[in-house]
Design a protein around this motif. Structure first.
Motif, PDB file in Angstrom:
ATOM      1  N   ASN A  90       0.817  -1.219   0.000  1.00 37.96           N
ATOM      2  CA  ASN A  90       0.000   0.000   0.000  1.00 37.96           C
ATOM      3  C   ASN A  90       0.854   1.274   0.000  1.00 37.96           C
ATOM      4  O   ASN A  90       0.535   2.248   0.682  1.00 37.96           O
ATOM      5  N   HIS A  91       1.903   1.266  -0.771  1.00 35.67           N
ATOM      6  CA  HIS A  91       2.788   2.429  -0.867  1.00 35.67           C
ATOM      7  C   HIS A  91       2.665   3.125  -2.223  1.00 35.67           C
ATOM      8  O   HIS A  91       3.583   3.829  -2.639  1.00 35.67           O
ATOM      9  N   ALA A  92       1.583   2.941  -2.911  1.00 39.45           N
ATOM     10  CA  ALA A  92       1.472   3.415  -4.294  1.00 39.45           C
ATOM     11  C   ALA A  92       1.824   4.894  -4.447  1.00 39.45           C
ATOM     12  O   ALA A  92       2.464   5.289  -5.425  1.00 39.45           O
ATOM     13  N   ASP A  93       1.415   5.716  -3.476  1.00 40.34           N
ATOM     14  CA  ASP A  93       1.645   7.159  -3.587  1.00 40.34           C
ATOM     15  C   ASP A  93       3.113   7.533  -3.437  1.00 40.34           C
ATOM     16  O   ASP A  93       3.513   8.652  -3.788  1.00 40.34           O
ATOM     17  N   TYR A  94       3.923   6.618  -2.901  1.00 39.25           N
ATOM     18  CA  TYR A  94       5.322   6.935  -2.599  1.00 39.25           C
ATOM     19  C   TYR A  94       6.320   6.101  -3.405  1.00 39.25           C
ATOM     20  O   TYR A  94       7.514   6.407  -3.421  1.00 39.25           O
ATOM     21  N   ALA A 126      10.569   6.325  -4.271  1.00 41.26           N
ATOM     22  CA  ALA A 126      11.461   5.349  -3.651  1.00 41.26           C
ATOM     23  C   ALA A 126      12.285   4.610  -4.699  1.00 41.26           C
ATOM     24  O   ALA A 126      13.510   4.466  -4.569  1.00 41.26           O
ATOM     25  N   ILE A 127      11.641   4.159  -5.763  1.00 40.92           N
ATOM     26  CA  ILE A 127      12.328   3.401  -6.812  1.00 40.92           C
ATOM     27  C   ILE A 127      13.312   4.291  -7.570  1.00 40.92           C
ATOM     28  O   ILE A 127      14.441   3.879  -7.869  1.00 40.92           O
ATOM     29  N   GLU A 128      12.902   5.503  -7.867  1.00 40.41           N
ATOM     30  CA  GLU A 128      13.781   6.406  -8.622  1.00 40.41           C
ATOM     31  C   GLU A 128      15.033   6.774  -7.828  1.00 40.41           C
ATOM     32  O   GLU A 128      16.099   7.001  -8.412  1.00 40.41           O
ATOM     33  N   CYS A 182      15.371  -0.609   1.292  1.00 46.83           N
ATOM     34  CA  CYS A 182      14.602   0.631   1.240  1.00 46.83           C
ATOM     35  C   CYS A 182      13.135   0.266   1.083  1.00 46.83           C
ATOM     36  O   CYS A 182      12.741  -0.272   0.044  1.00 46.83           O
ATOM     37  N   GLU A 183      12.340   0.529   2.110  1.00 44.65           N
ATOM     38  CA  GLU A 183      10.912   0.250   1.989  1.00 44.65           C
ATOM     39  C   GLU A 183      10.270   1.196   0.993  1.00 44.65           C
ATOM     40  O   GLU A 183      10.806   2.252   0.668  1.00 44.65           O
ATOM     41  N   VAL A 193      15.484  10.028   3.130  1.00 40.47           N
ATOM     42  CA  VAL A 193      14.371  10.569   3.907  1.00 40.47           C
ATOM     43  C   VAL A 193      13.489   9.427   4.383  1.00 40.47           C
ATOM     44  O   VAL A 193      13.043   8.588   3.590  1.00 40.47           O
ATOM     45  N   TYR A 194      13.281   9.408   5.688  1.00 43.94           N
ATOM     46  CA  TYR A 194      12.423   8.408   6.340  1.00 43.94           C
ATOM     47  C   TYR A 194      11.051   9.024   6.536  1.00 43.94           C
ATOM     48  O   TYR A 194      10.906  10.066   7.169  1.00 43.94           O
TER      49      TYR A 194
END
Length: 319
Positions: free
Chosen positions: A24-28, A32-34, A103-104, A220-221
């Motif tokens: 459920n991290h679609a918005d982030y 994160a991947i980039e 990296c989550e 950034v956490y």
């Protein structure tokens, strides 16, 4: 387990495997991947994304990037939710690299040289089991970014080293900032500890070698309602930490864990139970239980009496 690997990287020697667990991290996820794709290295890396059957549109976000970077991204989509612990076990089983980074899906790296400088350090210093750096904190709900509050540990130094002894007093890093040696990561600890957490393998890695943390920001956490740990209520957060260090103490017969357990108990009692949770502290059994359990560990009668007297103070203050 019904899991589909959507993309595979090209064959070749992989030095670093980056694990990204997501739910459920679609918005982030894109950010994160980039942050991982932006890494500048003189060696091969792979990004292992394990989507734990997210009900949001995470799959669409990941697929778009996996198709654009098939030489880096290995995407695994679980057909049913298997939970954080099993998702992590699954990710470890897919690692090809000599080193592991993490990296989550809701955190992100900001330093494009993060992997290169950490790799170079571990290659030159075989006595170290891990290397990390600092991070910023993003309070997503308030759209506010702060530092990590750990400047007091560095005193302006370029880096600090930490050991198993200092592990119980202060930990200078978040999981998403480290690089560790795969050969020293023993997956048996996933089964030995109940409700497996990253802190358990940090503990055992420090049995094998020191850690180094650089005084520089590399990512950034994100703290938000959907985070694995940041979303927990205060009481649950303290109790979770107490449980983790109690498990470390019991499994390894390591009394050094008491230092962190007592610190968490004091936070739970003095900040949460007295000031925030109970309308009339004098009638609440959980508060007495916490004070008693603290006394069983510390055997400090003076602190116990002071905490009991505070129950009266805060009860009178609120009536």
């Amino acid at each position: 387990m019904n899991t589909q690997e959507v993309k595979s990287v090209s064959p070749g020697i992989t030095e670093i495997s980056v694990i990204m667990l997501t739910y459920n991290h679609a918005d982030y996820l894109k950010q994160a991947i980039e942050g991982i794709l932006a890494q500048k290295t003189d060696f091969n890396i792979e990004l292992i994304i394990c989507n734990d059957h997210s009900p949001d549109h995470s799959d669409d976000v990941i697929n778009e990037l996996a198709k654009a970077y098939p030489d880096i991204i290995r995407y695994f989509k679980h057909e049913k939710n298997i939970g954080f612990v099993e998702n992590q076990r699954f990710a470890f089983s897919k690692v090809r690299g000599n080193y592991i980074a993490y990296c989550e899906g809701d955190d992100y790296w900001t330093d494009e040289n993060k992997l290169q400088f950490q790799f170079d350090f571990l290659e030159k210093n075989p006595e170290y089991s891990m290397v990390t750096a600092r991070n910023l904190l993003l309070y997503q709900n308030d759209h506010k970014i702060t530092n990590d509050g750990k400047e007091y540990m560095f005193h302006g130094k370029e880096y600090i080293d930490y050991t198993l002894d200092t592990f119980f007093r202060q930990r200078p890093t978040q999981t998403f900032t480290y690089l560790i040696r795969k050969k020293w990561l023993d997956e048996k600890w996933i089964d030995i500890y109940p409700d497996y957490r990253d802190l358990y393998y940090f503990y055992h890695l420090l049995e094998l070698g020191r850690g180094r943390c650089y005084n520089k920001v590399i990512g950034v956490y994100r703290l938000h309602d959907g985070g694995v740990f940041s979303s927990l209520e205060n009481e649950h957060k303290y109790l979770t930490s107490i449980g983790i260090f109690t498990n470390i103490k019991n499994v390894n017969n390591d009394g050094r864990a008491d230092e962190q357990i007592l610190k968490d108990m004091d936070q739970l009692i003095n900040i949460y139970y007295y000031k925030k949770e109970f309308k009339i502290p004098v009638i609440n059994k959980k508060l007495y239980s916490a004070i008693y359990n603290r006394f069983l560990i510390s055997k400090n009668l003076k602190t116990c009496l002071v905490q009991l007297l505070k129950i009266v103070k805060y009860s009178i203050h609120r009536t």
